[in-house]
Design an enzyme around this catalytic site. Structure first.
Site, mmCIF file in Angstrom:
data_model
loop_
_atom_site.group_PDB
_atom_site.id
_atom_site.type_symbol
_atom_site.label_atom_id
_atom_site.label_comp_id
_atom_site.label_asym_id
_atom_site.label_seq_id
_atom_site.Cartn_x
_atom_site.Cartn_y
_atom_site.Cartn_z
ATOM 1 N N PRO A 202 -2.084 -3.499 0.426
ATOM 2 C CA PRO A 202 -0.398 -3.289 0.702
ATOM 3 C C PRO A 202 -0.011 -1.889 0.677
ATOM 4 O O PRO A 202 0.094 -1.554 -0.461
ATOM 5 C CB PRO A 202 -0.309 -4.211 -0.479
ATOM 6 C CG PRO A 202 -1.139 -4.233 -1.386
ATOM 7 C CD PRO A 202 -2.449 -4.054 -0.694
ATOM 8 N N ASP A 374 -1.633 2.266 -2.618
ATOM 9 C CA ASP A 374 -2.000 1.035 -2.684
ATOM 10 C C ASP A 374 -1.164 0.277 -3.719
ATOM 11 O O ASP A 374 -1.234 0.594 -4.835
ATOM 12 C CB ASP A 374 -3.479 0.769 -3.155
ATOM 13 C CG ASP A 374 -4.012 -0.459 -3.090
ATOM 14 O OD1 ASP A 374 -3.243 -1.614 -3.173
ATOM 15 O OD2 ASP A 374 -5.213 -0.789 -3.155
ATOM 16 N N HIS A 375 -0.220 -0.568 -3.265
ATOM 17 C CA HIS A 375 0.647 -1.154 -4.384
ATOM 18 C C HIS A 375 0.064 -1.910 -5.452
ATOM 19 O O HIS A 375 0.650 -2.266 -6.526
ATOM 20 C CB HIS A 375 1.773 -1.986 -3.495
ATOM 21 C CG HIS A 375 3.071 -1.849 -4.239
ATOM 22 N ND1 HIS A 375 3.461 -1.795 -5.614
ATOM 23 C CD2 HIS A 375 4.487 -1.801 -3.564
ATOM 24 C CE1 HIS A 375 4.536 -1.957 -5.962
ATOM 25 N NE2 HIS A 375 5.267 -1.668 -4.585
ATOM 26 N N ARG A 376 -1.234 -2.476 -5.327
ATOM 27 C CA ARG A 376 -1.914 -3.142 -6.394
ATOM 28 C C ARG A 376 -2.014 -2.314 -7.415
ATOM 29 O O ARG A 376 -2.573 -2.716 -8.411
ATOM 30 C CB ARG A 376 -3.187 -3.650 -5.934
ATOM 31 C CG ARG A 376 -2.949 -4.808 -4.814
ATOM 32 C CD ARG A 376 -4.258 -5.123 -3.959
ATOM 33 N NE ARG A 376 -5.017 -4.160 -3.399
ATOM 34 C CZ ARG A 376 -6.165 -4.244 -2.641
ATOM 35 N NH1 ARG A 376 -6.661 -5.381 -2.712
ATOM 36 N NH2 ARG A 376 -6.717 -2.965 -2.225
#
Length: 402
Positions: A202, A374-376
């Site tokens: 994401p 990386d939104h994680r």
């Protein structure tokens, strides 16, 4: 006892390899540890080493042929050893039975489609054109007349590589509308990793514009009193990114499915354009290196990358990537994250722009950068803080040694 030569996994992500050059021929004496062949992996050209002593009795895979890791490509044995029962199973595109008018050729094995080692001879004298089914199909697609193509397969048979290497529109009765070029191992890996990145990861993007007047002056001063080795803007950006990562360890990390791995040092992956695409050699512990050390290392790594001579340890293990297209005049772009890394900084060109400063319109050198996150792993606020620190360091170069 015979030693089988297999396509080894010469890099951590290698799934298949292409034999670029054999350093030994059938009948040559071989010692364990000697270089048998050069193999193009998904990242570089590596040496395939002999795992036994003896004589190179058979070669099953010709130069320019890609095979899966673990595939049998040759055999080493003693000079009088029977190795006739060792070899890949011929399937599909196997040699046709020679006619009485054909010139005899050395025996050869094939694996899959057109994977025989070259034993060039001549075409039969009765006017027939010997060609594999795959070669005939490719010739039809390209508009090639096989009568004008030289065969390098067993018995002078025309195989896939002969059709691919034939000049388009010259040997054919009509000009082809397109040309199909087989993928290199590097290009295959780029395609596979992009799918692994842009789909599952994401991404989100943060962009800021940086005033480069102070760093421009600082660079000019350093180069004026240096030893002849010029410091580039890219060297300074890499150093700033490394120092910023140490101050923001939440961006210096890998996504590992069930955990996040945070690194104590900044190992910067530097995007380098090569003929087959893009590769990212790594400047390790860049936070501990000077600008001149970073510059020298980047130049050495880039040179070996373009020659496909990087070792696996030189292009793996990065914790954050930097991709700079400023030298191409690109003002701004977004980059695709290189997993398992969680961030990438895309750097645009330094351009003179009209900006408002203390109520006055002035011309200043400005540079736009975009951070892919990386939104994680990296939240929006964390990414924003990273960019704020990087911007502060570039606008106040003394902050690099703070």
């Amino acid at each position: 006892m015979a030693t089988k030569i297999v396509m080894e996994a010469l890099s951590p992500t290698m799934e298949e390899g292409t034999v670029v050059k054999w350093h030994k021929s059938e009948g040559d004496t071989v010692k364990s540890g000697e270089t048998l062949a050069e193999v193009e992996t998904d990242k570089a050209i590596m040496e395939l080493i002999a795992r036994g002593d003896g004589v190179l009795r058979r070669i099953f895979t010709g130069e320019g042929i890609a095979v899966d890791v673990g595939s049998l490509i040759g055999v080493i044995g003693s000079a009088d050893e029977d190795v006739s029962n060792i070899g890949p199973t011929p399937v599909g595109d196997s040699p046709a039975t020679p006619s009485p008018t054909e010139t005899p050729s050395a025996p050869s094995q094939t694996t899959g489609s057109d994977t025989a080692i070259d034993h060039p001879t001549v075409q039969p004298s009765d006017g027939r054109v010997k060609a594999s089914p795959l070669a005939r199909r490719l010739a039809t697609e390209r508009g090639l007349d096989l009568a004008n193509v030289s065969g390098s397969g067993p018995g002078g048979r025309i195989v896939k590589r002969d059709v691919i290497s034939a000049p388009v529109g010259v040997t054919g009765a009509m000009a082809a509308e397109y040309e199909d070029v087989p993928l290199s191992q590097i290009r295959k890996t780029i395609a596979r990793r992009l799918v692994q990145s842009i789909g599952p990861i994401p991404h989100f993007f943060l962009t800021t514009e940086i005033d480069m007047v102070n760093v421009t002056e600082a660079r000019a001063s350093l180069n004026a009193m240096g030893d002849g080795q010029k410091i580039s803007f890219n060297d300074i950006i890499l150093k700033v990114v490394a120092e910023t990562l140490i101050r923001h360890p939440d961006c210096n990390a890998w996504w590992q499915d069930d955990h996040i791995r945070y690194f104590r040092d900044a190992h910067i992956s530097v995007a380098v354009a090569i003929d087959d695409g893009l590769i990212t050699p790594v400047v390790r512990s860049a936070n501990h290196k000077t600008l001149r050390q970073i510059g020298q290392e980047v130049r050495e790594l880039a040179s070996r990358a373009k020659d496909k001579r990087l070792r696996p340890d030189e292009y793996t293990g990065g914790t954050f990537s930097v991709s700079n297209l400023g030298m191409f005049g690109i003002d701004q772009f977004t980059g695709v994250i290189n997993p398992p890394e969680a961030g990438l900084l895309a750097v645009g060109a330094i351009e003179d722009k009209a900006v408002a400063l203390d109520g006055q319109l002035v011309i200043r050198p400005r540079m736009r950068v975009t951070m892919s996150c990386d939104h994680r792993v990296i939240d929006g606020a964390a990414g924003a803080r990273f960019l704020q620190t990087a911007q502060h360091m570039l606008e106040n170069p003394l902050a690099i040694v703070w």
